[in-house]
Design an enzyme around this catalytic site. Structure first.
Site, PDB file in Angstrom:
ATOM      1  N   CYS A   1       0.870  -1.169   0.000  1.00 10.77           N
ATOM      2  CA  CYS A   1       0.000   0.000   0.000  1.00 10.77           C
ATOM      3  C   CYS A   1       0.908   1.220   0.000  1.00 10.77           C
ATOM      4  O   CYS A   1       2.061   1.140  -0.412  1.00 10.77           O
ATOM      5  CB  CYS A   1      -0.940  -0.027   1.198  1.00 10.77           C
ATOM      6  SG  CYS A   1      -0.131  -0.176   2.801  1.00 10.77           S
TER       7      CYS A   1
ATOM      8  N   ARG B   1      -2.364  -2.218   4.916  1.00 10.15           N
ATOM      9  CA  ARG B   1      -3.023  -3.166   4.021  1.00 10.15           C
ATOM     10  C   ARG B   1      -2.048  -4.240   3.526  1.00 10.15           C
ATOM     11  O   ARG B   1      -2.440  -5.393   3.316  1.00 10.15           O
ATOM     12  CB  ARG B   1      -3.637  -2.411   2.835  1.00 10.15           C
ATOM     13  CG  ARG B   1      -4.863  -1.601   3.231  1.00 10.15           C
ATOM     14  CD  ARG B   1      -5.253  -0.598   2.176  1.00 10.15           C
ATOM     15  NE  ARG B   1      -4.322   0.531   2.151  1.00 10.15           N
ATOM     16  CZ  ARG B   1      -4.512   1.630   1.418  1.00 10.15           C
ATOM     17  NH1 ARG B   1      -5.605   1.741   0.669  1.00 10.15           N
ATOM     18  NH2 ARG B   1      -3.634   2.616   1.436  1.00 10.15           N
TER      19      ARG B   1
END
Length: 536
Positions: A308, A314
């Site tokens: 990310c 993420r």
């Protein structure tokens, strides 16, 4: 164990008692509360807990350097609250000296673990000033120059949990180094990237000089390539896939909405639409779906680059879930600990910023339930594959409880370099606790299947709200109970242990009798013991 907590409850007759009698009064209400080693009493006070599920309840509140503990003093109400101070997000004064209405003056406490607490006090004489100031100070110690409880704890365990993850051992287990991957110590002193671990596995053709040049163009040196976003044209012969997983701010607001519909009341008539409006399960679905895509590509022999903006939110979700799907070792109790240490702790998920340990700034925009969301995804997988995981739901609940508690050093700070300086030598690892009583975290249905790749179904029809975590504080909601099959299994295990204990006692008794029997010549050969078989 620590000594019971001493508590004094003043009464109109108090002046008539001797000091010895006063001490005995102090011991009565909270006599069964034992402090942890290193835990110290700060204050206790008569108070009213404004219970959202029942009526207001009179009792005593005890505040230590680790917890807030309340126990009812009413004979017809049995109630206790035990809240680690680290789980407190916000402390506010409720009402003023001129407030009208019953129980309108006191404190309101917002917790990180999906519950809120309200306490009422008498309005005269600034009765809440002392408890507010002390609670605010010790719930947010870093904002007041105090240490987190993890540095005060003196709990001892048989195993040092800090040794659960050793990078080189884990690389060797994975077959590294090999013809495609090599191990580099380029970051040995955190000189290339202060938020990466010291030992890295990189493609064998990647030279250390190239890694240094690439890191220089990346935000915070977190390899690969340009700024803090994503790379596009830089990758040749590669497919670029966006997974539509939202950022930390969207996730934070989603969990807030979920909390609003589960605490204190669950509105049954509009439950499904209310749950849908939070988008929480939708976010869980997208994270799981992305991890499935990663796992599928890797299992097909392809290489995948996952990141990310900075690679600590993420990215950690996707890589750790994909590894959980691909590698059965991470589905064992110890393997799961290694996975968290490797993908979350050593690669710099910002636990301190996302959780706000000991920090009074509850509105900090860096806070977000990214790790909670990961554990939720793991729980969803355990529901879909009930025999594939060696650990049970209790482990996941324990991990999330101590994510906030500040009792252990495991989730403190933002990166490995900071933990090396402040944590490992001065605090206890959460895995010390877990591995000291592993039996309570084991799944009785676990069936080892090495080499099996798990592909959970990431659709809204197959995802559930984790009631046992998100709604566990509501006594009106029937939480997920142990299945009859699992309950019977545990009963049989207990029966087996009882049989084995009796067998051991019989063997010891027989051995003792034989040892005390004089030697005699006999032509009768010794009779062998009959092996006892239990139902299992």
């Amino acid at each position: 164990m620590a000594s019971p907590v001493s508590v004094y409850s003043p009464t109109p007759m108090a002046d008539r008692f001797s000091s010895t009698s006063r001490e005995s009064l102090k011991m009565e209400l909270l006599a069964d509360v034992s402090l942890l080693p290193g835990e110290e009493r700060i204050i206790d006070k008569d108070i009213i807990y404004v219970c959202p599920f029942n009526r207001a309840v009179k009792g005593k509140v005890l505040i230590t350097n680790y917890r807030l503990y309340f126990k009812s003093s009413e004979a017809d109400v049995v109630m206790a609250l035990d809240v680690p101070l680290g789980a407190i997000c916000r402390v506010e004064k409720m009402g003023g000296a001129s407030s009208r209405g019953e129980n309108s003056y006191g404190l309101e406490i917002t917790c990180k673990d999906m519950r809120n607490l309200r306490f009422a006090l008498k309005q005269e004489g600034h009765s809440r000033r002392d408890i507010f100031e002390l609670l605010f100070k010790h719930a947010f110690p870093l904002s007041h120059g105090l240490p987190l409880f993890a540095y005060m704890s003196q709990e001892k365990y048989g195993e040092n949990g800090w040794n659960i993850y050793k990078p080189m051992d884990e690389f060797r287990r994975q077959g590294l180094p090999n013809s495609k991957w090599r191990v580099t110590f380029i970051n040995n002193n955190y000189e290339v990237c202060d938020t990466y671990p010291t030992i890295l596995a990189v493609p064998v053709k990647s030279k250390d000089e190239d890694l240094r040049r690439v890191a220089a163009f990346r935000s915070r040196g977190r390899i690969p390539a340009t700024g803090g976003g994503y790379e596009g044209d830089e990758y040749q012969n590669a497919e670029l896939v966006f997974l539509d997983i939202q950022n930390i701010h969207v996730m934070r607001e989603s969990l807030k909405k979920l909390k609003d519909i589960v605490y204190p009341n669950v509105e049954e008539s509009h439950w499904l639409s209310s749950l849908e409006s939070t988008h929480w399960l939708e976010h869980v679905k997208l994270v799981l779906s992305g991890a499935i895509q990663v796992a599928d590509k890797v299992s097909s022999g392809n290489s995948v680059v996952v990141h990310c903006s900075d690679g600590w939110d993420r990215t950690a979700q996707l890589t750790s879930l994909a590894m959980l799907m691909l590698d059965s070792h991470y589905r064992t109790l110890r393997g799961f600990q290694v996975l968290i240490e490797k993908e979350w702790i050593s690669f710099g998920h910002k636990f301190a910023s996302r959780i706000g340990h000991g920090d009074k700034n509850h509105a900090d925009q860096d806070r977000s339930p990214i790790f909670v969301q990961f554990i939720d995804c793991v729980w969803q997988m355990t529901k879909q594959f009930p025999t594939a995981f060696e650990f049970n739901e209790r482990l996941l609940l324990t991990i999330l409880d101590h994510l906030y508690s500040c009792c252990f050093g495991t989730f403190l700070y933002n990166c490995e370099s900071a933990r090396d300086q402040h944590v490992r030598s001065k605090t206890v690892s959460l895995w010390s606790l877990v591995n000291s009583r592993m039996e309570i975290y084991l799944n009785p249905f676990y069936t080892p299947e090495s080499g099996r790749v798990l592909y959970p179904v990431a659709s809204m029809r197959h995802l559930e709200l984790w009631v046992t975590y998100y709604i566990r504080w509501n006594p009106r909601i029937r939480q997920q109970q142990q299945s009859p099959v699992e309950q019977r299994y545990m009963e049989l295990l207990a029966l087996r242990d009882e049989y084995l204990k009796k067998l051991e006692e019989l063997q010891q008794s027989s051995s003792s009798r034989l040892a005390n029997t004089p030697n005699t010549t006999s032509s009768t050969p010794p009779q062998p013991y009959t092996e006892l078989h239990t139902p299992l």
